[in-house]
Motif scaffolding. Structure first.
Motif, PDB file in Angstrom:
ATOM      1  N   UNK A 210     -41.669 -65.718 -80.262  1.00  0.00           N
ATOM      2  CA  UNK A 210     -41.580 -67.181 -80.187  1.00  0.00           C
ATOM      3  C   UNK A 210     -41.568 -67.667 -78.742  1.00  0.00           C
ATOM      4  N   UNK A 211     -40.826 -66.972 -77.868  1.00  0.00           N
ATOM      5  CA  UNK A 211     -40.735 -67.405 -76.473  1.00  0.00           C
ATOM      6  C   UNK A 211     -42.059 -67.248 -75.738  1.00  0.00           C
ATOM      7  N   UNK A 212     -42.961 -66.447 -76.258  1.00  0.00           N
ATOM      8  CA  UNK A 212     -44.261 -66.264 -75.614  1.00  0.00           C
ATOM      9  C   UNK A 212     -45.212 -67.432 -75.866  1.00  0.00           C
ATOM     10  N   UNK A 213     -44.874 -68.314 -76.795  1.00  0.00           N
ATOM     11  CA  UNK A 213     -45.739 -69.454 -77.100  1.00  0.00           C
ATOM     12  C   UNK A 213     -45.598 -70.518 -76.006  1.00  0.00           C
ATOM     13  N   UNK A 214     -46.702 -70.964 -75.406  1.00  0.00           N
ATOM     14  CA  UNK A 214     -46.612 -71.999 -74.361  1.00  0.00           C
ATOM     15  C   UNK A 214     -45.978 -73.287 -74.884  1.00  0.00           C
ATOM     16  N   UNK A 215     -45.180 -73.939 -74.056  1.00  0.00           N
ATOM     17  CA  UNK A 215     -44.468 -75.149 -74.463  1.00  0.00           C
ATOM     18  C   UNK A 215     -45.434 -76.249 -74.902  1.00  0.00           C
ATOM     19  N   UNK A 216     -46.571 -76.392 -74.199  1.00  0.00           N
ATOM     20  CA  UNK A 216     -47.514 -77.440 -74.558  1.00  0.00           C
ATOM     21  C   UNK A 216     -48.144 -77.177 -75.918  1.00  0.00           C
ATOM     22  N   UNK A 217     -48.462 -75.922 -76.214  1.00  0.00           N
ATOM     23  CA  UNK A 217     -49.017 -75.566 -77.525  1.00  0.00           C
ATOM     24  C   UNK A 217     -47.978 -75.827 -78.608  1.00  0.00           C
ATOM     25  N   UNK A 218     -46.747 -75.433 -78.341  1.00  0.00           N
ATOM     26  CA  UNK A 218     -45.675 -75.669 -79.311  1.00  0.00           C
ATOM     27  C   UNK A 218     -45.548 -77.162 -79.618  1.00  0.00           C
TER      28      UNK A 218
END
Length: 359
Positions: A210-218
């Motif tokens: 989960x932490x590997x997902x970019x904040x903007x994509x999230x």
């Protein structure tokens, strides 16, 4: 840092390819297991990646050809350049592109979608190119709409419906980067997405994904999820479809599973996993894999399910592991991620059939 269970590490893929979707978006696609074996296609959820499916892949790849792909913006699939690249229609187009590339003409696959992956399958309902390559569906910890209204992340003490919706929307749409995995972030992730008895090692495995997902994509996908409505696609799913829910799922509570089962044209059972949260494929991979085998057998006959699964040796129980009912699922933990065996021992299938929809 907690250790990662060995089954939470993907084996070496048999094939890796890049598939282009209808709008040109590139999708990372990985294939595991023997070529020509019964096909299973896995679609992961919001903020996850193919790595999320490792515990299930490791239980199926000995006798299934398992295809897993990174949803756009996740894992190794590049993020869309603009906001118009994020939509349920795009999810459906991506699934269609993956199926066209990996499921040969004349063959069909069991589609398995977790969370946003399940929404992807529902969004693609009625698409001829998808239906023509679908043998059956398994929808895991997902919902067709009204996600904000049904969230239970906030404690019951926050009773006002308007306030709950407002705060849940703020949580869902947060733009804050998650940063490194820490004890605090692991605790927050476990509270919001996993059952209370989930071992620390499995929480760590989910946190790293989960932490590997970019904040903007999230954030971009959270906007889509906020107004999600795939009820029409759900009603158009013609293939046999089973539903899996976690009794402690705060993001897509079991009420969604019951609504899905009631709307299906060909429902094949609702399996509710006691004590499980939103991350059932990591929390309870043995039962999820067994359900996939069951549905594959229902769709295409006994040969589609592969050979019976052999029982794995039980891992030693630690203070952080759940009680005996879940201890058998926790694979041995190792200090560093390592390649899983090319043909790991599979789990025994569930003794009981899934619970039938009663609502």
């Amino acid at each position: 840092m907690s250790r990662i269970p060995a089954d939470c590490v993907l084996p070496d893929p048999a094939a890796v390819r890049t598939v282009r979707s209808a709008d040109g978006a590139e999708l990372n696609v990985e294939e595991y297991g023997p070529d020509g074996a019964p096909l299973v296609v896995l679609a992961h959820g919001w903020t996850c990646s193919t790595a999320f499916w490792a515990p299930v892949v490791n239980r199926l790849a000995a006798d299934f050809r398992v295809v897993a792909y990174d949803q756009r913006g996740h894992g190794r699939s590049p993020a869309p350049a603009g906001a118009d690249g994020y939509a349920t229609a795009k999810l459906a187009e991506d699934l269609e592109a993956v199926l066209t590339a990996t499921v040969p003409d004349g063959r069909r696959a069991v589609l398995v979608g977790h969370s946003m992956g399940g929404m992807t399958i529902m969004a693609a309902g009625g698409r001829p190119a998808v239906a023509g390559r679908t043998a059956a569906n398994v929808l895991v910890n997902t919902g067709p709409g009204e996600l904000i209204a049904e969230l239970t992340v906030l404690p019951p003490a926050v009773r006002a419906k308007g306030l709950r919706r407002f705060l849940h929307r703020r949580i869902l749409r947060s733009r804050l980067p998650l940063g490194p995995v820490t004890g605090l972030t692991r605790a927050a992730l476990k509270y919001a997405t996993m059952g209370p008895a989930t071992p620390a090692e499995r929480v760590e495995a989910c946190a790293q994904v989960v932490h590997a997902c970019p904040a903007q994509v999230r954030f971009r996908w959270s906007v889509v999820l906020d107004t999600l409505d795939v009820h029409d696609g759900l009603a158009r799913l013609a293939a046999p479809t089973a539903v899996i829910a976690g009794s402690h799922d705060k993001l897509t509570p079991p009420v969604h599973a019951r609504r899905i089962a009631a709307a299906l044209a060909d429902p094949r059972g609702l399996l509710e996993l006691p004590g499980a949260g939103h991350m059932s494929p990591v929390e309870r991979p043995a039962e999820v894999a067994a359900e996939i085998r069951r549905v594959a057998a229902l769709a295409d006959g006994p040969s589609a399910a592969g050979p019976p699964a052999a029982e794995e040796p039980k891992a030693a129980q630690t203070a952080e592991e759940p009680q005996a009912a879940q201890a058998a699922q926790a694979a041995p933990a190792v200090e560093e991620p390592q390649a899983a065996p090319t043909a790991p021992a599979a789990e025994p299938q569930s003794a009981a059939a899934p619970l039938e929809e009663t609502a």
